[in-house]
Design a protein around this motif. Structure first.
Motif, PDB file in Angstrom:
ATOM      1  N   ASP A   1       0.856  -1.186   0.000  1.00  0.00           N
ATOM      2  CA  ASP A   1       0.000   0.000   0.000  1.00  0.00           C
ATOM      3  C   ASP A   1       0.891   1.234   0.000  1.00  0.00           C
ATOM      4  O   ASP A   1       1.978   1.223   0.577  1.00  0.00           O
ATOM      5  N   GLN A   2       0.430   2.304  -0.633  1.00  0.00           N
ATOM      6  CA  GLN A   2       1.153   3.571  -0.553  1.00  0.00           C
ATOM      7  C   GLN A   2       0.268   4.677   0.023  1.00  0.00           C
ATOM      8  O   GLN A   2       0.637   5.838   0.032  1.00  0.00           O
ATOM      9  N   ASN A   3      -0.915   4.288   0.529  1.00  0.00           N
ATOM     10  CA  ASN A   3      -1.883   5.280   0.989  1.00  0.00           C
ATOM     11  C   ASN A   3      -2.329   5.101   2.439  1.00  0.00           C
ATOM     12  O   ASN A   3      -3.245   5.802   2.876  1.00  0.00           O
ATOM     13  N   SER A   4      -1.716   4.182   3.167  1.00  0.00           N
ATOM     14  CA  SER A   4      -2.147   3.909   4.541  1.00  0.00           C
ATOM     15  C   SER A   4      -1.072   4.374   5.520  1.00  0.00           C
ATOM     16  O   SER A   4      -0.031   3.723   5.684  1.00  0.00           O
ATOM     17  N   PHE A   5      -1.346   5.497   6.155  1.00  0.00           N
ATOM     18  CA  PHE A   5      -0.423   6.139   7.084  1.00  0.00           C
ATOM     19  C   PHE A   5       0.038   5.156   8.150  1.00  0.00           C
ATOM     20  O   PHE A   5      -0.765   4.460   8.755  1.00  0.00           O
ATOM     21  N   ARG A   6       1.358   5.067   8.341  1.00  0.00           N
ATOM     22  CA  ARG A   6       2.027   4.230   9.331  1.00  0.00           C
ATOM     23  C   ARG A   6       2.117   2.762   8.937  1.00  0.00           C
ATOM     24  O   ARG A   6       2.845   2.003   9.580  1.00  0.00           O
ATOM     25  N   TRP A   7       1.413   2.319   7.910  1.00  0.00           N
ATOM     26  CA  TRP A   7       1.492   0.935   7.441  1.00  0.00           C
ATOM     27  C   TRP A   7       2.252   0.857   6.121  1.00  0.00           C
ATOM     28  O   TRP A   7       3.201   0.094   5.994  1.00  0.00           O
ATOM     29  N   GLY A   8       1.798   1.618   5.154  1.00  0.00           N
ATOM     30  CA  GLY A   8       2.470   1.696   3.859  1.00  0.00           C
ATOM     31  C   GLY A   8       2.039   2.984   3.212  1.00  0.00           C
ATOM     32  O   GLY A   8       0.948   3.063   2.653  1.00  0.00           O
ATOM     33  N   ALA A   9       2.869   4.003   3.304  1.00  0.00           N
ATOM     34  CA  ALA A   9       2.506   5.320   2.780  1.00  0.00           C
ATOM     35  C   ALA A   9       3.752   5.996   2.226  1.00  0.00           C
ATOM     36  O   ALA A   9       4.853   5.812   2.749  1.00  0.00           O
ATOM     37  N   ARG A  10       3.542   6.797   1.191  1.00  0.00           N
ATOM     38  CA  ARG A  10       4.675   7.483   0.575  1.00  0.00           C
ATOM     39  C   ARG A  10       5.002   8.746   1.357  1.00  0.00           C
ATOM     40  O   ARG A  10       4.151   9.604   1.555  1.00  0.00           O
ATOM     41  N   ASN A  11       6.243   8.846   1.794  1.00  0.00           N
ATOM     42  CA  ASN A  11       6.704  10.006   2.528  1.00  0.00           C
ATOM     43  C   ASN A  11       6.801  11.196   1.568  1.00  0.00           C
ATOM     44  O   ASN A  11       7.561  11.144   0.598  1.00  0.00           O
ATOM     45  N   PRO A  12       6.033  12.265   1.795  1.00  0.00           N
ATOM     46  CA  PRO A  12       6.046  13.383   0.847  1.00  0.00           C
ATOM     47  C   PRO A  12       7.377  14.122   0.809  1.00  0.00           C
ATOM     48  O   PRO A  12       7.647  14.857  -0.141  1.00  0.00           O
ATOM     49  N   ASN A  13       8.215  13.908   1.814  1.00  0.00           N
ATOM     50  CA  ASN A  13       9.502  14.605   1.864  1.00  0.00           C
ATOM     51  C   ASN A  13      10.575  13.944   1.012  1.00  0.00           C
ATOM     52  O   ASN A  13      11.452  14.618   0.463  1.00  0.00           O
ATOM     53  N   ASN A  14      10.523  12.593   0.912  1.00  0.00           N
ATOM     54  CA  ASN A  14      11.574  11.916   0.145  1.00  0.00           C
ATOM     55  C   ASN A  14      11.035  10.979  -0.931  1.00  0.00           C
ATOM     56  O   ASN A  14      11.811  10.371  -1.676  1.00  0.00           O
TER      57      ASN A  14
END
Length: 314
Positions: free
Chosen positions: A84-97
């Motif tokens: 997942d790239q949309n679930s905060f703290r589980w699998g999410a894309r860091n907007p900073n890097n």
């Protein structure tokens, strides 16, 4: 009652929705935890609602042997894992890097490091909730590590590892909502759930919601709630805690349903890969890495200690 006043969508939500599709897991996550933890209400008695009668803990014994499927992966020196790239703290894309990070991502990298010896050779491929089984069956990924509930229907379609997390379904509502219980939040209201999720199946069976709004990914539900287009979200307790942490204007209601476990999914024709993953899970927990990842990503947002969430290797 449905809200009519839309709030501004958070920058984090926008960043996650517009991020790219595939990333090599070469760069480590930043791992910085927000300073304000979100308190989750203590759950009420769990209601069992599933008709499943299979053994969701059943899987092949752990093994360090390299069978045919593992040898193919090693020969390619590439392991493709659906995440997942949309679930905060589980699998999410860091907007900073731009890197995908979280509890499931730590596990995915650990599996890659154990099987091919190099976490940089792991390809993290975002997969929508409803596409998880299809992605495995059609060979688009070798594994799915994406908060995937183990149930009887899915066990007929794909193979699962031993479980690595206990979950249950929870409800999120705006803090302005007058709902006090899960039933109050559902009955006669518009409720959002991810397509192909356990939450969608539960709400379809429950049939007391005025309208069920299915979306591709969990984050889409949070956006729908923020815009006032739905009254509530149903998702598992881990993802609910992440969404409550991401948006301070929502809260998790008391009460939970559908106690379940989640596991790693792969082809049924690759029992050696399942055995290898089970060995990685056992080592991952026994080494303390599972607990370290839990403390890093989830502890500030979960109501219980880690022991509540580790299913054990039955």
């Amino acid at each position: 009652m449905r809200r009519t006043t839309a709030r501004t969508r958070p920058a984090a939500a926008l960043a996650l929705l517009t991020a790219g599709a595939i990333v090599l897991a070469g760069s480590g996550p930043s791992g910085a935890a927000p300073t304000t933890p979100v308190a989750e209400s203590a759950p009420q008695a769990v209601q069992e609602v599933t008709d499943d009668n299979c053994d969701v803990y059943k899987s092949v014994p752990p093994s360090t042997e390299d069978g045919p499927a593992v040898k193919v992966i090693k020969a390619k020196r590439q392991l493709v894992i659906g995440v997942d790239q949309n679930s905060f703290r589980w699998g999410a894309r860091n907007p900073n890097n731009g890197q995908i990070e979280g509890f499931d991502i730590d596990l995915a990298r650990a599996i890659g490091a154990a099987i091919i010896g190099d976490p940089d050779k792991v390809i993290l491929k975002p997969v929508a909730t409803a596409d998880r089984v299809d992605a495995v069956q059609k060979g688009r990924v070798d594994l799915i590590v994406r908060t995937m509930t183990i149930n009887c229907k899915r066990m007929e379609q794909v193979a699962f590892s031993k479980p690595y997390f206990n979950i249950s379904q929870r409800i999120l509502v705006p803090k302005t909502s007058t709902a006090k219980t899960l039933q109050e939040a559902i009955k006669g209201h518009t409720v959002c759930a991810a397509k192909g999720s356990t939450a969608e199946a539960f709400l379809t069976k429950d049939a007391t919601a005025a309208k069920l709004v299915p979306v591709e990914n969990q984050l889409d539900c949070l956006v729908q709630l923020e815009l006032g287009k739905v009254d509530a979200i149903m998702t598992d307790n881990g993802l609910a805690a992440g969404q409550a942490a991401q948006d301070q204007a929502v809260r998790i209601l008391d009460g939970e349903v559908q106690p379940e476990v989640i596991g790693v999914a792969m082809l049924k024709t690759s029992p050696d890969l399942t055995a290898r993953v089970n060995q990685v899970l056992a080592d991952y927990y026994n080494s303390g890495a599972w607990r370290q990842s839990y403390d890093r990503w989830l502890k500030p947002y979960m109501v219980n200690e880690a022991d509540r969430y580790w299913p054990g290797q039955h």
